[in-house]
Write a protein that holds these residues in place. Structure first.
Motif, PDB file in Angstrom:
ATOM      1  N   VAL A 317       0.871  -1.176   0.000  1.00 51.22           N
ATOM      2  CA  VAL A 317       0.000   0.000   0.000  1.00 51.22           C
ATOM      3  C   VAL A 317       0.907   1.224   0.000  1.00 51.22           C
ATOM      4  N   VAL A 318       0.675   2.128  -0.968  1.00 51.50           N
ATOM      5  CA  VAL A 318       1.564   3.266  -1.202  1.00 51.50           C
ATOM      6  C   VAL A 318       0.783   4.558  -1.033  1.00 51.50           C
ATOM      7  N   GLY A 319       1.420   5.563  -0.469  1.00 50.39           N
ATOM      8  CA  GLY A 319       0.784   6.871  -0.344  1.00 50.39           C
ATOM      9  C   GLY A 319       1.659   7.820   0.435  1.00 50.39           C
ATOM     10  N   ARG A 320       1.152   9.041   0.666  1.00 49.89           N
ATOM     11  CA  ARG A 320       1.851  10.003   1.495  1.00 49.89           C
ATOM     12  C   ARG A 320       1.791   9.561   2.959  1.00 49.89           C
ATOM     13  N   PRO A 321       2.752   9.998   3.779  1.00 49.78           N
ATOM     14  CA  PRO A 321       2.749   9.556   5.185  1.00 49.78           C
ATOM     15  C   PRO A 321       1.455   9.856   5.927  1.00 49.78           C
ATOM     16  N   ASN A 322       0.845  11.019   5.671  1.00 48.28           N
ATOM     17  CA  ASN A 322      -0.362  11.366   6.414  1.00 48.28           C
ATOM     18  C   ASN A 322      -1.547  10.482   6.047  1.00 48.28           C
ATOM     19  N   THR A 323      -1.520   9.848   4.880  1.00 51.88           N
ATOM     20  CA  THR A 323      -2.596   8.922   4.518  1.00 51.88           C
ATOM     21  C   THR A 323      -2.244   7.487   4.874  1.00 51.88           C
ATOM     22  N   ILE A 324      -0.982   7.112   4.680  1.00 56.96           N
ATOM     23  CA  ILE A 324      -0.571   5.735   4.915  1.00 56.96           C
ATOM     24  C   ILE A 324      -0.693   5.344   6.383  1.00 56.96           C
ATOM     25  N   GLU A 325      -0.402   6.271   7.303  1.00 57.38           N
ATOM     26  CA  GLU A 325      -0.390   5.891   8.711  1.00 57.38           C
ATOM     27  C   GLU A 325      -1.771   5.528   9.235  1.00 57.38           C
ATOM     28  N   THR A 326      -2.819   5.885   8.510  1.00 59.35           N
ATOM     29  CA  THR A 326      -4.171   5.525   8.938  1.00 59.35           C
ATOM     30  C   THR A 326      -4.589   4.144   8.436  1.00 59.35           C
ATOM     31  N   MET A 327      -3.730   3.505   7.608  1.00 61.45           N
ATOM     32  CA  MET A 327      -4.103   2.254   6.968  1.00 61.45           C
ATOM     33  C   MET A 327      -3.706   1.016   7.756  1.00 61.45           C
ATOM     34  N   ALA A 328      -2.784   1.146   8.701  1.00 64.49           N
ATOM     35  CA  ALA A 328      -2.167  -0.038   9.308  1.00 64.49           C
ATOM     36  C   ALA A 328      -3.184  -1.018   9.891  1.00 64.49           C
ATOM     37  N   ASP A 329      -4.197  -0.503  10.551  1.00 60.47           N
ATOM     38  CA  ASP A 329      -5.165  -1.380  11.214  1.00 60.47           C
ATOM     39  C   ASP A 329      -6.107  -2.072  10.236  1.00 60.47           C
ATOM     40  N   LEU A 330      -6.102  -1.638   8.981  1.00 57.25           N
ATOM     41  CA  LEU A 330      -7.032  -2.204   8.007  1.00 57.25           C
ATOM     42  C   LEU A 330      -6.403  -3.309   7.175  1.00 57.25           C
ATOM     43  N   LEU A 331      -5.104  -3.542   7.325  1.00 55.58           N
ATOM     44  CA  LEU A 331      -4.377  -4.432   6.433  1.00 55.58           C
ATOM     45  C   LEU A 331      -4.098  -5.771   7.088  1.00 55.58           C
ATOM     46  N   ARG A 332      -3.915  -6.778   6.267  1.00 56.87           N
ATOM     47  CA  ARG A 332      -3.516  -8.078   6.780  1.00 56.87           C
ATOM     48  C   ARG A 332      -2.034  -8.034   7.136  1.00 56.87           C
ATOM     49  N   PRO A 333      -1.600  -8.844   8.111  1.00 55.17           N
ATOM     50  CA  PRO A 333      -0.186  -8.853   8.494  1.00 55.17           C
ATOM     51  C   PRO A 333       0.710  -9.190   7.303  1.00 55.17           C
ATOM     52  N   GLY A 334       1.832  -8.493   7.217  1.00 59.39           N
ATOM     53  CA  GLY A 334       2.781  -8.731   6.136  1.00 59.39           C
ATOM     54  C   GLY A 334       2.643  -7.788   4.974  1.00 59.39           C
ATOM     55  N   THR A 335       1.540  -7.017   4.905  1.00 57.75           N
ATOM     56  CA  THR A 335       1.386  -6.052   3.819  1.00 57.75           C
ATOM     57  C   THR A 335       2.439  -4.960   3.961  1.00 57.75           C
ATOM     58  N   ARG A 336       3.114  -4.643   2.865  1.00 61.02           N
ATOM     59  CA  ARG A 336       4.178  -3.638   2.914  1.00 61.02           C
ATOM     60  C   ARG A 336       3.567  -2.239   2.852  1.00 61.02           C
ATOM     61  N   LEU A 337       3.898  -1.395   3.841  1.00 58.33           N
ATOM     62  CA  LEU A 337       3.477   0.000   3.845  1.00 58.33           C
ATOM     63  C   LEU A 337       4.590   0.845   3.248  1.00 58.33           C
TER      64      LEU A 337
END
Length: 423
Positions: A317-337
């Motif tokens: 999952v790729v994006g700017r830091p202010n958007t990416i940091e909100t994604m962590a809880d929505l992803l399966r373990p091992g997904t690369r941020l």
């Protein structure tokens, strides 16, 4: 006793390998998305029961569990993070004891210790930017390198696409250790990383051979393809064998099977032999997928089911830091941020440094923005989600060897109608 926590099933063989070296002094706990013992539960259980804990997961995943799930490491607990790609072991809490445990893990798994040099604090291990997640600036930013070769030892941010297919021929007397030793030696001699192996391939009837099943298990449970003898006999190979043709019905098993499971690809390692086994390696061509998810003014609070499905199925999952940091809880373990910082900064909108943020470059040293980083990953066969925040409602995604899909936002709910007749 040491608690070994496999954040998902993919890293279970790595945890099992460490447990095999310490059978009397360690216990393995495997988190599962399919039952109630999920990643937060596994980490919470281990931190509450053991004074020494080794978590097998990407560093951002462990950071997310500790911070966003409010997990606490009791005073005196040593906590380590082992990279699933078998490169790093990072002490996160526990001071000198954690450093010593990291050296013991190094001896067993061959990983490189990354010592933070910061003292730990009860309940909150030091979240420091350690390789390979070092925040950078445009002047010395890590290169976003997508390779299937072993880590060259640079500070680059490496992503391993699963593009390798290993063909295996195993005789009835082939032992598990023999086949796995042949495979690992071949990968090492060619400088290829085992994390890049996507699948195994062999002749029909050999997928259940104990040595083949063991190799698949050691490679984090990759699938095994079986091909009929007649199909393998049709595949042109550089090293056919008359003896194999007489005994099996096809002049090649390992090379032919690898190529049969890598349509459009090419053989990168010709067959290597041991007493009772052969292996060959092909590199396949994979078409990537790039989904664009726009958070809009409401952020992640109004993500629709299509967006959530895309995020949970992504490998990066790729994006700017202010958007990416909100994604962590929505992803399966091992997904690369992959948080691509605006040139000259590595801080998020909230003002804090994102541990996995960096300014990305392509392989030529040219700086790329979040769109460039996303397309580079997709071009190498990854399933990528590009997250935007409304500023790029329709980002200009250049064409490439990937499919582009714009995920629509859910329709806004209509305003509530007043009860009764206004008249």
């Amino acid at each position: 006793m040491i608690g070994l926590v496999a954040i998902d099933g993919a890293v279970r063989p790595l945890a099992a390998e460490l447990h095999a070296a310490w059978p009397e002094s360690s216990r393995v706990h495997v988190a599962s998305r399919g039952n109630c013992f999920q990643a937060p539960d596994a980490m919470s259980f281990a931190l509450g029961r053991y004074r020494r804990v080794v978590a097998f997961a990407p560093l951002p995943t462990v950071v997310s569990l500790l911070r966003h799930r409010h997990l606490e490491a009791p005073r005196g607990t040593s906590l380590l993070c082992v990279d699933p790609q078998r490169r790093w072991v990072i002490p996160l809490a526990g001071g000198e004891d954690a450093d010593e445990l990291a050296r013991e893990v190094q001896l067993v798994l061959g990983v490189t210790p990354v010592f933070t040099g910061y003292p730990s604090s009860p309940g909150h291990p030091p979240i420091t930017p350690c390789p390979p997640f070092v925040p950078g600036t445009p002047a010395d930013a890590p290169v976003l390198r997508v390779v299937d070769q072993e880590d060259p030892g640079d500070s680059d941010v490496l992503v391993y696409p699963r593009t390798l297919v290993v063909g295996i021929g195993a005789g009835s007397g082939a032992a598990r250790a023999e086949v796995m030793r042949l495979l690992t030696d071949t990968l090492a001699q060619e400088g290829l990383d085992r994390s890049a192996v996507a699948r195994l391939a062999t002749v029909t009837g050999k997928a259940e051979h104990p040595a083949v099943r063991w190799a698949a298990s050691c490679l984090t449970g990759v699938p095994v393809d079986e091909h009929p003898v007649a199909r393998l006999a049709e595949v042109p190979v550089p090293n056919p064998s008359g003896l194999v043709g007489t005994a099996v019905g096809t002049a090649s098993v390992a090379e032919a099977a690898a190529l049969a499971s890598a349509p459009g690809g090419r053989l990168v390692v010709a067959k290597r032999k041991s007493a009772a086994a052969t292996v060959a390696i092909a590199r396949t061509t994979v078409r990537g997928r790039l989904a664009v998810v726009d958070l809009g003014p409401d952020g992640s609070d109004r993500l629709g089911p299509q967006a959530l499905t895309a995020l949970r199925g992504a490998s990066a999952v790729v994006g700017r830091p202010n958007t990416i940091e909100t994604m962590a809880d929505l992803l399966r373990p091992g997904t690369r941020l992959v948080a691509v910082a605006v040139p000259g900064t590595v801080r998020s909108a909230s003002g804090r440094v994102v541990p996995w943020a960096y300014a990305a470059q392509d392989g030529t040293g040219t700086a790329v923005d979040h769109i460039g980083a996303a397309t580079r990953l997709a071009a190498h066969g990854h399933t990528v989600v590009l997250v935007t925040d409304g500023d790029d409602a329709e980002p200009a995604v250049p064409p490439g060897p990937y499919d582009v899909h714009h995920v629509p936002q859910p329709a806004a709910e209509p305003p509530a109608q007043p009860a009764g007749d206004p008249a």
